[in-house]
Design an enzyme around this catalytic site. Structure first.
Site, mmCIF file in Angstrom:
data_model
loop_
_atom_site.group_PDB
_atom_site.id
_atom_site.type_symbol
_atom_site.label_atom_id
_atom_site.label_comp_id
_atom_site.label_asym_id
_atom_site.label_seq_id
_atom_site.Cartn_x
_atom_site.Cartn_y
_atom_site.Cartn_z
ATOM 1 N NE ARG A 24 -1.262 2.479 2.788
ATOM 2 C CZ ARG A 24 -0.625 3.536 3.246
ATOM 3 N NH1 ARG A 24 -0.414 4.591 2.473
ATOM 4 N NH2 ARG A 24 -0.141 3.564 4.478
ATOM 5 C CG HIS B 78 6.936 7.668 6.087
ATOM 6 N ND1 HIS B 78 7.110 7.056 4.873
ATOM 7 C CD2 HIS B 78 5.603 7.619 6.335
ATOM 8 C CE1 HIS B 78 5.943 6.673 4.385
ATOM 9 N NE2 HIS B 78 4.993 7.002 5.253
ATOM 10 C CE1 TYR C 250 1.778 12.688 2.738
ATOM 11 C CE2 TYR C 250 0.968 13.520 0.647
ATOM 12 C CZ TYR C 250 1.173 12.469 1.516
ATOM 13 O OH TYR C 250 0.770 11.207 1.169
#
Lengths: 336, 336
Positions: free
Chosen positions: B16, B199, B288
């Site tokens: 994903r 992350h 982001y």
């Protein structure tokens, strides 16, 4: 250049630990370009030596493309503010080579021994001090000794005259709480500065470096773009960014060091640094990389998993030179 | 198979989050092979969806090679013990798609919202519960909210019926002490299980995952061989090894998961996962990744450093959809 007070001093090891990753094929041009760029980014120490230290170029450890002393001389002639460091393993490198390195411009030497064998270092440390070099005692494979043994050996290094003593996690085997207890004990029992050198086999190089800093280490090794042996070390440009976020001043220019990583180091890397099955296995087993290939061969011969051999060797706390144990361990495992 | 009690549950997100890394080009064969291998290694949850969740395949987010629902169906038909998870961003994916995913064999859904926008999730969570799915509230960009705001939003997710609530470090921006204070506060204020998704932009994915576990998180995301967006996530096979060293039982077979990483995942990766200048910049700025390219273009136009734009955007706490701010910020910086 205005130098603000640094909270800690980073030693960049790509041109030494990274020697393993490029099969000791650094060229004079590469060393000059990288040293110049690191110096311009305000890196305080740049280590330049064969991966196994002065005199490491050999059939046993791998022949260098260009003679160490030539590389050291060129790097020293290139930098304006940075100090060039060299690694010396007593028994591999000689006192004569150390004298030459100092003459050619090296300003720091790290005298490296197995964590339980500091007592082979006093003559080399004494000579280094005589030569006016900043002198570091570098205790390799630190995960293999209990904390009190590490402290005992670190105190020996200090007693010989080392200005700094490092705990070196050569196999990338330590967990953050294990780093903390080691650095804390060293800090409590020594008066000199404490350093830490990580490897990223367990994806913990950054965590372990921060753990060491938290306990008072003021010297940390980094390899830019992770250009070090195995899975590489603490990634220098990332460390600089993280320290900045933590309000810790490394004195290194973040944008410049990021640019060096991307524009100068990445193109040199033979392959990007990942954590592979082999590097993970070595970190998990806590075994030095020289055992890997032999264990894989023995595993084929006895039809067992090489990881079982390495883990068993780790339990036996083998050190370089004991490779003959591999077949015994393999045979024993095959019987079970 | 004898299942011992697991101390924590790992959700494998390579199929994903890794969708971003392969530009959404996973094939049916790849998904079947990877799911089968992960299941055999005893991974409890395997997430299979477009990187942006159900319905993510679009010109805006990138078109999938193979329809999500087809991939989910194939994965669900393949696994014997593992549960297939899907990601759903309300507004991107629809309730109809969630119904179909459940019908095709998905057993868990993670309903994902921006950290301050949990209130768009209640209908989707209610539907998920009706469908008999295990339901996770997934609070993205968790670094952008102060701790009390995160707790408030997590409690909303819990009140809607979520069985688990995750703090998601989408930008890889959190430092270990920041993770600790977030997970600790969530643990203190919620009754449901707490999860953490990291992350690796700052080389801290493993450190942050351990910090979360230390504070009581019992769900952790991993991506095998770091096959996730940007710098990837916590590397699953390494996490399993580290947990094992810490005496924490993930239930996953270490040798098997290492072999999946080396033999099945590494050949799929378009390029090895490194921490590059771009991923480091995003983690450092806490922005982001959708802002990266636009900022680089604006930097060229105004002749400034794109990193300054991204850092300024991070200070403004921009969220997806606010890309129009980039030019304003760039113009402002150019004036200075």
């Amino acid at each position: 250049m205005i130098m603000t007070k640094r909270d800690l001093l980073i030693t960049e090891v790509a041109l030494r630990d990274g020697s393993h990753a490029v099969n000791h094929q650094f060229t004079l041009d590469q060393v000059v370009n990288v040293s110049k760029a690191l110096d311009e980014a305000n890196v305080p120490y740049i280590e330049v030596t064969h991966g196994d230290g002065l005199g490491g170029s050999s059939l046993q450890f791998g022949l260098s493309h260009t003679n160490d002393l030539e590389l050291i001389e060129a790097a020293a002639a290139t930098v304006k503010n940075a100090k060039i460091s060299v690694l010396l393993l007593p028994g591999v490198g000689t006192k004569e080579e150390l004298k030459q390195a100092a003459k050619l411009g090296a300003k720091m030497v790290r005298v490296a021994t197995h964590v339980t064998e500091a007592d082979v270092a006093p003559q080399h440390i004494a000579l280094a001090k005589e030569l006016g070099l900043e002198t570091v005692g570098f205790l390799m494979m630190s995960h293999m000794a209990p904390v009190d043994k590490l402290v005992e050996q670190a105190k020996l290094m200090e007693s010989y005259g080392a200005d700094v003593v490092y705990a070196v996690d050569s196999a990338g085997a330590l967990l953050p709480h294990e780093v903390k207890e080691r650095i804390r004990a060293m800090k409590e029992n020594l008066s000199v500065e404490i350093g830490f050198h990580a490897h990223n086999n367990l994806s913990l190089a950054m965590a372990n470096s921060l753990a060491a800093i938290e306990e008072g280490a003021t010297r940390i090794d980094g390899s830019i773009r992770c250009l070090g042996a195995g899975a590489g070390n603490t990634q220098t440009e990332v460390l600089v960014a993280v320290l900045d976020r933590l309000g810790i001043n490394s004195g290194i220019d973040l944008y410049k060091i990021m640019d060096v990583a991307e524009n100068i180091i990445a193109p040199i890397l033979p392959k990007p640094q990942e954590i592979t099955k082999d590097s993970l296995t070595l970190g998990y087993a806590g075994v030095y990389s020289s055992f890997l290939l032999h264990s894989q061969r023995a595993a084929e011969r006895f039809n067992i998993d090489s990881r079982d051999i390495l883990i068993e060797l780790g339990k036996h706390k083998v050190v370089g030179g004991q490779e003959d144990m591999i077949l015994d361990v393999a045979a024993e495992l095959a019987k079970k």
